[in-house]
Design an enzyme around this catalytic site. Structure first.
Site, mmCIF file in Angstrom:
data_model
loop_
_atom_site.group_PDB
_atom_site.id
_atom_site.type_symbol
_atom_site.label_atom_id
_atom_site.label_comp_id
_atom_site.label_asym_id
_atom_site.label_seq_id
_atom_site.Cartn_x
_atom_site.Cartn_y
_atom_site.Cartn_z
ATOM 1 C CB THR A 1 40.685 -93.401 -2.737
ATOM 2 O OG1 THR A 1 41.291 -92.419 -3.539
ATOM 3 C CG2 THR A 1 40.326 -92.505 -1.168
ATOM 4 C CG PHE B 1 49.161 -84.529 -19.802
ATOM 5 C CD1 PHE B 1 49.237 -85.682 -18.959
ATOM 6 C CD2 PHE B 1 50.027 -83.565 -19.003
ATOM 7 C CE1 PHE B 1 49.738 -86.011 -17.652
ATOM 8 C CE2 PHE B 1 50.291 -83.385 -17.772
ATOM 9 C CZ PHE B 1 50.323 -84.573 -16.989
ATOM 10 C CB CYS C 1 46.417 -90.491 -10.343
ATOM 11 S SG CYS C 1 47.098 -90.189 -8.644
ATOM 12 C CE LYS D 1 55.420 -88.580 -13.213
ATOM 13 N NZ LYS D 1 54.489 -87.328 -12.522
HETATM 14 P P1 NAD Z 1 49.971 -94.194 -0.612
HETATM 15 O O1 NAD Z 1 49.255 -95.588 -0.778
HETATM 16 O O2 NAD Z 1 51.126 -93.858 -1.197
HETATM 17 O O3 NAD Z 1 49.695 -93.824 1.093
HETATM 18 C C1 NAD Z 1 48.336 -94.045 1.795
HETATM 19 C C2 NAD Z 1 49.059 -94.260 3.264
HETATM 20 O O4 NAD Z 1 47.757 -94.367 4.000
HETATM 21 C C3 NAD Z 1 49.633 -95.422 3.674
HETATM 22 O O5 NAD Z 1 51.106 -95.218 3.916
HETATM 23 C C4 NAD Z 1 48.797 -96.251 4.305
HETATM 24 O O6 NAD Z 1 49.456 -96.903 5.342
HETATM 25 C C5 NAD Z 1 48.095 -95.182 5.022
HETATM 26 N N1 NAD Z 1 46.832 -95.612 5.628
HETATM 27 C C6 NAD Z 1 45.732 -96.449 5.080
HETATM 28 N N2 NAD Z 1 44.855 -96.576 6.130
HETATM 29 C C7 NAD Z 1 45.184 -95.771 7.121
HETATM 30 C C8 NAD Z 1 44.625 -95.563 8.303
HETATM 31 N N3 NAD Z 1 43.336 -95.944 8.667
HETATM 32 N N4 NAD Z 1 44.907 -94.623 9.570
HETATM 33 C C9 NAD Z 1 46.407 -94.239 8.974
HETATM 34 N N5 NAD Z 1 46.906 -94.239 7.973
HETATM 35 C C10 NAD Z 1 46.463 -95.365 6.807
HETATM 36 O O7 NAD Z 1 48.916 -93.330 -1.332
HETATM 37 P P2 NAD Z 1 48.962 -92.031 -2.328
HETATM 38 O O8 NAD Z 1 49.686 -92.330 -3.318
HETATM 39 O O9 NAD Z 1 49.683 -90.935 -1.082
HETATM 40 O O10 NAD Z 1 47.481 -91.528 -2.233
HETATM 41 C C11 NAD Z 1 46.568 -90.994 -1.556
HETATM 42 C C12 NAD Z 1 45.511 -90.430 -1.945
HETATM 43 O O11 NAD Z 1 46.032 -89.151 -2.628
HETATM 44 C C13 NAD Z 1 44.715 -91.175 -2.826
HETATM 45 O O12 NAD Z 1 43.479 -90.929 -2.798
HETATM 46 C C14 NAD Z 1 45.131 -90.633 -4.371
HETATM 47 O O13 NAD Z 1 44.365 -90.891 -5.372
HETATM 48 C C15 NAD Z 1 45.355 -89.093 -4.141
HETATM 49 N N6 NAD Z 1 46.415 -88.591 -4.843
HETATM 50 C C16 NAD Z 1 47.403 -89.262 -5.302
HETATM 51 C C17 NAD Z 1 48.462 -88.625 -6.114
HETATM 52 C C18 NAD Z 1 49.914 -89.257 -6.100
HETATM 53 O O14 NAD Z 1 50.692 -88.910 -7.207
HETATM 54 N N7 NAD Z 1 50.316 -90.491 -5.669
HETATM 55 C C19 NAD Z 1 48.171 -87.324 -6.335
HETATM 56 C C20 NAD Z 1 47.175 -86.792 -5.942
HETATM 57 C C21 NAD Z 1 46.273 -87.334 -5.332
#
Ligand code: NAD
Length: 441
Positions: A86, A252, A263, A323
């Site tokens: 997102t 923090f 994030c 980090k």
């Molecule tokens: P990321 O970019 O690592 O992974 C997203 C994945 O979604 C990618 O592999 C992408 O190819 C896939 N994707 C995109 N569109 C798609 C579709 N239409 N169909 C299937 N797959 C699709 O992202 P992330 O870091 O895992 O974050 C995902 C969500 O979780 C975000 O909203 C983020 O804010 C939230 N979040 C992230 C963390 C973190 O530490 N990374 C922690 C808590 C929450």
């Protein structure tokens, strides 16, 4: 039970592998075919301690499988977790196009009752929006429920955070969906993990309020750090003295180059946007963001003030990821600081245990080095940027023979000044006055 997770990034893959470890059958789906082909062979596309082993175990025991086919992901699953990105739009609001695209894909493939769960961080109102998207694109007339189940894991300790969270938040408006979610998280229930069961908008808000609060805490201590430098106080001791108060807590509360990662910056920006749309400006979140941006500039100025001109100077940068224990470079302060130093005429020799290859591709001109001492060769200063454990035990005798000028810019306050100065280095840190330099920027 059979579930699916759509999006196999940090959150999706950890969620899928951990649920498989709980004994659930999990199909992980992603539209990135290369990523899925690798995962099918047990190759994890990012660095995260323990994830490769957990994925291999899930595959071997037949509970974890991968696909690029949304039909397969929807078919057998009782619960479908959406864990796609997102990212921020130009105005800071969350780009929900990936979530909506997944919603349309699910809608067209519904074969029976499903619980559709947003694990991605999504602004208040997204659950309702998703419900409308699915209703509008549904081909059959199947019942479904929407659940908000925000994720709080931290990269670098993602598996432990998922397996032993401080709490599980479930936002739903159906008893059946709540029962299914509790069943899925049963192993955590048995560990007496607190469950916060609420409505969907409240669950969505809990995630943003939590991240914004943590970001505010970091910006707050960074402001205090700058003031400490100006008035001759030591922010490390201030943090300690504050953090021992249980109402405040020590987490923090470490001064440094400011927060980064995928994030905090984007979630703060999205919260600010939500406030604007609701006609109520989020002043504290906005200011935390501004202070954070300024903190990066302050780090560059701190270095420039010590060195005089940066033209022709060479620095070793230790750590690039935002980090330790991750290779995630999204919005990493290191990249912004390295680019600004280079813009002002400096050369950067960099080393990071996990993020070096990608950083070299992302930042043209960055010189990749194979270890700390290689990076330090002939440099005018060593910048400790990310506090990987291996940078906590630097061999200062060896370092001193390698560098041109013995100056340590300790931007994570890893070292005690007296110790560093004892080895003949000038020690410039954050929120503390360096003993031999009297640097106060
Ligand atoms: P990321 O970019 O690592 O992974 C997203 C994945 O979604 C990618 O592999 C992408 O190819 C896939 N994707 C995109 N569109 C798609 C579709 N239409 N169909 C299937 N797959 C699709 O992202 P992330 O870091 O895992 O974050 C995902 C969500 O979780 C975000 O909203 C983020 O804010 C939230 N979040 C992230 C963390 C973190 O530490 N990374 C922690 C808590 C929450």
């Amino acid at each position: 039970m059979h579930i699916s997770v759509i999006g196999t990034g940090y959150v999706g893959l950890v969620t899928g592998a951990c649920f498989a470890e709980f004994g659930v059958n999990v199909t992980c789906m992603d539209n990135d075919a290369k990523r899925i082909a690798k995962l099918e062979k047990g190759e994890v596309p990012f660095y995260e301690p323990g994830i490769t082993e957990l994925v291999a175990k899930g595959i071997k025991e037949g509970r974890l499988s991968f696909t690029t086919d949304v039909t397969k992901a929807v078919d057998k699953a009782l619960a479908i977790f959406i864990a796609v990105g997102t990212p921020p739009r130009l105005d800071g609001s969350a780009d929900l196009s990936y979530v909506e695209e997944v919603g349309r894909g699910i809608a067209k493939n519904l074969t029976g009752y499903k619980v559709i769960v947003t694990k991605s961080t999504v602004p208040v109102g997204t659950g309702e929006k998703l419900r409308e998207v699915i209703k509008a694109n549904q081909t059959g007339k199947f019942r479904f429920d929407i659940v908000s189940n925000p994720e709080f894991l931290r990269e670098g300790s993602a598996i432990e955070d998922f397996m032993r969270p401080n709490r599980v938040v479930i936002g739903a408006d159906s008893d059946q969906a709540v029962a299914i979610m509790k069943d899925l998280y049963r192993p955590l229930y048995l560990l007496e993990t607190p469950f916060v069961v609420t409505d969907i908008p409240t669950a969505e808000m809990i995630k943003y309020a939590s991240n914004a609060f943590l970001a505010v805490k970091i910006s707050f201590i960074n402001e205090i750090a700058t003031l400490c430098e100006r008035v001759g106080a030591d922010v490390q001791m201030v943090s300690k003295g504050m953090g021992l108060d249980h109402r405040i807590g020590s987490k923090f509360l470490h001064a440094g180059p400011g927060f980064g990662g995928s994030c905090f910056p984007k979630d703060l920006a999205a919260l600010v946007q939500t406030g604007e749309r609701a006609g109520y400006p989020m002043q504290i979140a906005s200011t935390a963001s501004k202070v954070n941006a300024e903190q990066r500039v302050r780090m560059v100025e701190k270095i420039q003030k010590t060195m005089g001109s940066l033209k022709g100077k060479t620095f070793a940068m230790l750590g690039l990821s935002f980090k330790p224990n991750t290779n995630d470079l999204r919005d990493a302060p290191a990249l912004a600081i390295a680019q600004e130093l280079m813009k002002r005429g400096a050369t950067i020799r960099a080393y990071d245990p996990a993020a070096l290859e990608e950083a070299s591709r992302t930042v043209p001109g960055l010189i990749p080095c194979h270890d700390v001492y290689h990076a330090a060769e002939g440099t005018d200063g060593v910048i400790l940027m990310t506090e990987w454990n291996q940078f906590r035990t630097l061999d200062f005798e060896r370092l001193k023979k390698t560098v041109r000028q013995p100056i340590l810019f300790d931007l994570r306050n890893v070292y005690d000044s007296d110790r560093v100065v004892g080895f003949g280095f000038q020690h410039i840190s954050v929120g503390r006055v360096s003993k031999d330099s009297q640097s106060t920027l």
